[in-house]
Write an enzyme that holds these catalytic residues in place. Structure first.
Site, PDB file in Angstrom:
ATOM      1  N   GLY A 233       1.007   6.515 -19.570  1.00 36.53           N
ATOM      2  CA  GLY A 233       0.049   6.276 -20.630  1.00 36.53           C
ATOM      3  C   GLY A 233      -0.397   4.827 -20.755  1.00 36.53           C
TER       4      GLY A 233
ATOM      5  N   GLU B 146      -4.589  -7.640  -6.177  1.00 37.13           N
ATOM      6  CA  GLU B 146      -3.221  -8.144  -6.373  1.00 37.13           C
ATOM      7  C   GLU B 146      -3.001  -9.380  -5.509  1.00 37.13           C
ATOM      8  OE1 GLU B 146      -0.772  -3.992  -7.054  1.00 37.13           O
ATOM      9  OE2 GLU B 146      -0.220  -5.253  -5.366  1.00 37.13           O
TER      10      GLU B 146
ATOM     11  N   ARG C  60       0.872  -1.174   0.000  1.00 38.21           N
ATOM     12  CA  ARG C  60       0.000   0.000   0.000  1.00 38.21           C
ATOM     13  C   ARG C  60       0.906   1.221   0.000  1.00 38.21           C
ATOM     14  NH1 ARG C  60      -4.847   2.213  -1.268  1.00 38.21           N
ATOM     15  NH2 ARG C  60      -5.618   3.560   0.377  1.00 38.21           N
ATOM     16  N   GLY C  61       0.929   1.929  -1.106  1.00 37.77           N
ATOM     17  CA  GLY C  61       1.856   3.033  -1.301  1.00 37.77           C
ATOM     18  C   GLY C  61       1.841   4.072  -0.203  1.00 37.77           C
ATOM     19  N   GLU C  62       0.661   4.486   0.213  1.00 36.66           N
ATOM     20  CA  GLU C  62       0.591   5.554   1.216  1.00 36.66           C
ATOM     21  C   GLU C  62       1.192   5.132   2.547  1.00 36.66           C
ATOM     22  OE1 GLU C  62      -3.797   5.302   3.216  1.00 36.66           O
ATOM     23  OE2 GLU C  62      -3.735   5.976   1.138  1.00 36.66           O
ATOM     24  N   ASP C  63       1.251   3.842   2.819  1.00 39.40           N
ATOM     25  CA  ASP C  63       1.803   3.360   4.093  1.00 39.40           C
ATOM     26  C   ASP C  63       3.317   3.179   4.051  1.00 39.40           C
ATOM     27  OD1 ASP C  63      -0.765   3.186   5.084  1.00 39.40           O
ATOM     28  OD2 ASP C  63      -0.842   0.999   5.115  1.00 39.40           O
ATOM     29  N   THR C  64       3.831   2.659   2.947  1.00 39.15           N
ATOM     30  CA  THR C  64       5.221   2.187   2.968  1.00 39.15           C
ATOM     31  C   THR C  64       6.083   2.594   1.789  1.00 39.15           C
ATOM     32  OG1 THR C  64       4.771   0.098   1.827  1.00 39.15           O
ATOM     33  CG2 THR C  64       4.456   0.122   4.226  1.00 39.15           C
ATOM     34  N   ARG C  65       5.522   3.220   0.764  1.00 38.15           N
ATOM     35  CA  ARG C  65       6.276   3.473  -0.475  1.00 38.15           C
ATOM     36  C   ARG C  65       7.601   4.184  -0.229  1.00 38.15           C
ATOM     37  NH1 ARG C  65       4.543   3.318  -5.513  1.00 38.15           N
ATOM     38  NH2 ARG C  65       2.389   3.731  -4.927  1.00 38.15           N
TER      39      ARG C  65
END
Length: 175
Positions: A59, A93, A26-31
């Site tokens: 794109g 995913e 989850r990008g907002e948590d760990t990116r």
């Protein structure tokens, strides 16, 4: 991964391998924190890694690119963080990764990043899946996937630091 309904097809496993590891997170948590360090440690060890912000060209449609990356990876690392189950993309995913595991023995390593594996397994705390989040079939698949991934042997963040250190040493050629 893009929202999919119960008509989502199981993965086709006859694809060629393009990546050693697919990172699901989850990008907002760990990116920009843990996952970034994990990514660089794995790359430093000489592995080809799929991380959605690096590998998908501008794109291009996100859903087919992510599905192809899962199918064309040797292994997956799933970083289960506080908001992972709030993302339909992450849940889809996860389902796709576990379908590949079931069909062809795909290696899956769950990492429990500041979450209790029992919360994932039992869908409690931040892992409660609201019935309104998707179709009845989606919700059923996601709940089954969370239970299955939590029952796999994984790593809890505190033990993982040692593994990352060993990977960094491996990548630098030191033993």
């Amino acid at each position: 991964m893009a929202s999919t309904s119960s008509s989502t097809s199981p993965p086709n496993h006859s694809q060629a391998v393009r990546f050693d590891v697919f990172l699901s997170f989850r990008g907002e948590d760990t990116r920009h924190a843990f996952t970034d360090h994990l990514y660089h440690a794995l790359r430093g060890a000489g592995l080809d890694i799929f991380r959605d912000d690096d590998e998908i060209g501008r794109g291009l449609e996100l859903k087919p690119e992510i599905e192809a990356a899962v199918i064309e990876s040797r292994a997956s690392i799933i970083v289960l963080s506080k908001n992972y189950a709030n993302s339909r993309w992450c849940l889809n995913e996860l389902w796709l990764i576990l379908e590949k595991r079931k069909k062809c023995g795909h290696f899956v390593l769950p990492i429990f990043y500041h979450v209790d594996p029992s919360d994932v397994r039992n869908q409690t705390g931040s892992f409660v899946i609201e019935e309104s989040k998707g179709t009845v079939d989606d919700v059923r698949r996601w709940k089954e996937a969370l239970t299955k991934v939590a029952n796999l042997t994984g790593e809890v963040l505190s033990r993982l630091r040692k593994v990352l250190y060993q990977l960094m040493l491996l990548g630098s050629g030191a033993n």
